[in-house]
Motif scaffolding. Sequence first.
Motif, PDB file in Angstrom:
ATOM      1  N   UNK A 175      41.062  31.082  56.536  1.00 47.62           N
ATOM      2  CA  UNK A 175      40.896  29.803  57.226  1.00 47.62           C
ATOM      3  C   UNK A 175      40.735  28.670  56.223  1.00 47.62           C
ATOM      4  N   UNK A 176      40.111  28.977  55.076  1.00 43.93           N
ATOM      5  CA  UNK A 176      39.915  27.974  54.019  1.00 43.93           C
ATOM      6  C   UNK A 176      39.890  28.708  52.683  1.00 43.93           C
ATOM      7  N   UNK A 177      40.763  28.315  51.798  1.00 43.47           N
ATOM      8  CA  UNK A 177      40.755  28.900  50.459  1.00 43.47           C
ATOM      9  C   UNK A 177      39.598  28.327  49.654  1.00 43.47           C
ATOM     10  N   UNK A 178      39.140  29.105  48.676  1.00 48.41           N
ATOM     11  CA  UNK A 178      37.985  28.669  47.886  1.00 48.41           C
ATOM     12  C   UNK A 178      37.985  29.397  46.555  1.00 48.41           C
ATOM     13  N   UNK A 179      37.131  28.939  45.653  1.00 46.25           N
ATOM     14  CA  UNK A 179      36.907  29.619  44.384  1.00 46.25           C
ATOM     15  C   UNK A 179      35.455  29.389  43.975  1.00 46.25           C
ATOM     16  N   UNK A 180      35.114  29.781  42.766  1.00 43.44           N
ATOM     17  CA  UNK A 180      33.713  29.685  42.346  1.00 43.44           C
ATOM     18  C   UNK A 180      33.240  28.240  42.212  1.00 43.44           C
ATOM     19  N   UNK A 181      34.167  27.295  42.087  1.00 47.12           N
ATOM     20  CA  UNK A 181      33.783  25.876  42.003  1.00 47.12           C
ATOM     21  C   UNK A 181      33.688  25.241  43.383  1.00 47.12           C
ATOM     22  N   UNK A 182      34.136  25.956  44.407  1.00 48.11           N
ATOM     23  CA  UNK A 182      34.136  25.432  45.774  1.00 48.11           C
ATOM     24  C   UNK A 182      33.588  26.511  46.707  1.00 48.11           C
ATOM     25  N   UNK A 183      32.477  27.106  46.308  1.00 50.51           N
ATOM     26  CA  UNK A 183      31.969  28.280  47.016  1.00 50.51           C
ATOM     27  C   UNK A 183      31.437  27.947  48.403  1.00 50.51           C
ATOM     28  N   UNK A 184      31.039  26.704  48.618  1.00 50.47           N
ATOM     29  CA  UNK A 184      30.547  26.331  49.943  1.00 50.47           C
ATOM     30  C   UNK A 184      31.616  26.533  51.017  1.00 50.47           C
ATOM     31  N   UNK A 185      32.900  26.462  50.630  1.00 55.09           N
ATOM     32  CA  UNK A 185      33.979  26.636  51.599  1.00 55.09           C
ATOM     33  C   UNK A 185      34.045  28.056  52.150  1.00 55.09           C
ATOM     34  N   UNK A 186      33.388  29.005  51.486  1.00 51.45           N
ATOM     35  CA  UNK A 186      33.350  30.382  51.994  1.00 51.45           C
ATOM     36  C   UNK A 186      32.734  30.424  53.391  1.00 51.45           C
ATOM     37  N   UNK A 187      31.777  29.529  53.665  1.00 50.70           N
ATOM     38  CA  UNK A 187      31.112  29.516  54.967  1.00 50.70           C
ATOM     39  C   UNK A 187      32.100  29.253  56.104  1.00 50.70           C
ATOM     40  N   UNK A 188      33.153  28.511  55.847  1.00 48.00           N
ATOM     41  CA  UNK A 188      34.147  28.248  56.893  1.00 48.00           C
ATOM     42  C   UNK A 188      34.899  29.523  57.264  1.00 48.00           C
ATOM     43  N   UNK A 189      35.102  30.389  56.296  1.00 45.44           N
ATOM     44  CA  UNK A 189      35.742  31.674  56.593  1.00 45.44           C
ATOM     45  C   UNK A 189      34.816  32.570  57.407  1.00 45.44           C
ATOM     46  N   UNK A 190      33.530  32.492  57.150  1.00 45.97           N
ATOM     47  CA  UNK A 190      32.569  33.261  57.949  1.00 45.97           C
ATOM     48  C   UNK A 190      32.594  32.796  59.399  1.00 45.97           C
ATOM     49  N   UNK A 191      32.549  31.494  59.599  1.00 42.85           N
ATOM     50  CA  UNK A 191      32.563  30.952  60.960  1.00 42.85           C
ATOM     51  C   UNK A 191      33.859  31.320  61.679  1.00 42.85           C
ATOM     52  N   UNK A 192      34.972  31.246  60.978  1.00 38.22           N
ATOM     53  CA  UNK A 192      36.257  31.572  61.594  1.00 38.22           C
ATOM     54  C   UNK A 192      36.331  33.045  61.961  1.00 38.22           C
TER      55      UNK A 192
END
Length: 475
Positions: A262-279
């Motif tokens: 749902x949202x790509x991310x990396x170690x510099x943008x780790x907060x975006x991981x939460x969007x994958x959890x919600x999805x």
Amino acid sequence: MRILFASSEAYPLVKTGGLADVSGSLPRALQHRGHDVRLLLPAYRQVLAKAPTPRPIATLKLGRHEVALLESRLPGSKVKTWLLHCPALYDRPGDPYHDQHHQPWPDNGERFLTLCQAAALLATDEAGLAWRPEILHCNDWQTGLAPAMLAGRQDRPGCLFTIHNLAYQGLFGFEHFLQTGLPPEYWSYEALEFHGWFSYIKGGIVFADLVNTVSPTYAAEIQTPEFGCGLDGLLRHRRQALCGILNGIDDHWNPGTDPHLARRYNSRDLDAKAQNKAALQQELGLAQAPDLPLLGFIGRLAEQKGLDLLLAALPALLTRPLQLVMLGSGEPHYQQALKAIAREHPQHFRFEQGYDEALAHRIEAGADLFLMPSLFEPCGLNQLYSLRYGTLPLVHRVGGLADTVFEEGPEANGFCFTEATPQALLAALDRALGRYRQAGHWRALQLKAMARDSSWRQSAKHYEALYQAILAGCR
């Protein structure tokens, strides 16, 4: 070096497990390092459907079959791929080893004898292709007889045999041994006989120049009665020729480029991981609860993967403040038990039967913790995927899991338990839940996990060193 890589499966052409991932990745990594690699595998029905423009280059007489050798390439690479086209043996439904009812094909001995015969023939260029390998790299029991067929020949290449899972040994009756044309003296416990059975895997272990497994700890474990599957004595006898090399993982398991998320991310943008959890919660009908830790499991539903252990722990596990997603298929009684538990806990537990590659990627990205309670694990790949995705693994400390996941010290990147008991699993889970509530500490563990280099570049260097050792005189 010129390397013939023989396997019974290779991703993305055909896959049932980790062998396919290795066979689809290691030849590519070796080619990137400048080696001339040819991949050999059977032309199963699903392989022919995916192989780019296969063309015939030779006809091989193998036993009672005339087999067309087709040349293609591994999709997404330039690796030349040689396919054994014999419809009588390989054009079937089901997977490479089982029919659509998950029963082993009754002629598996002949099917993989043909693969071994082809590997031996191509290894000495008896097919007249004007290409002769310096190394024949065989993988698991399905190719184990090829080194035995080449034993004693002055014109043979060096042979490496890789054990991906010692539990699968390729055992057949004496009557099948008589059909192979192998020397009668090979019917002995020092060669291919195993408690009255004909053992394909012993062909590789006994006759290859060097033997390796897919992690250092598993290489040590299989020399013990607990993990040796009856072959520990032979493996101790060959311990000077035995080592372990950890598998790597491909770039298609990369949260920064993964098209399934749902949202790509990396170690510099780790907060975006939460969007994958919600999805993922939304996709699977779980309660939208960003603060609840989400656990994932992906794998075969089999005793090896710790299913009995996990089922024993599930009633207590699901009383914790968490959610659990499981994806897998396998033995029917496990499937039925998990479906029943899922009906009792619809907001907190979801079981998806089967295998869905895209969903597997979304689980790796959306989960906070990844469960791997395997009773034994030669290497394991999902813990490596999890580390790259910042999803902390919770593992039984065996095999490759012990070599890659650490709970203490500067390398800490996950959670481990040693005793194979529900109590030990739950204690490790409680430690993980305690760390999860410490946001700063959890983030530090995630960053440490994502920093690990699990690429095939590193593993390929170790395989290259084994090849060089064989050519330097280990034969």
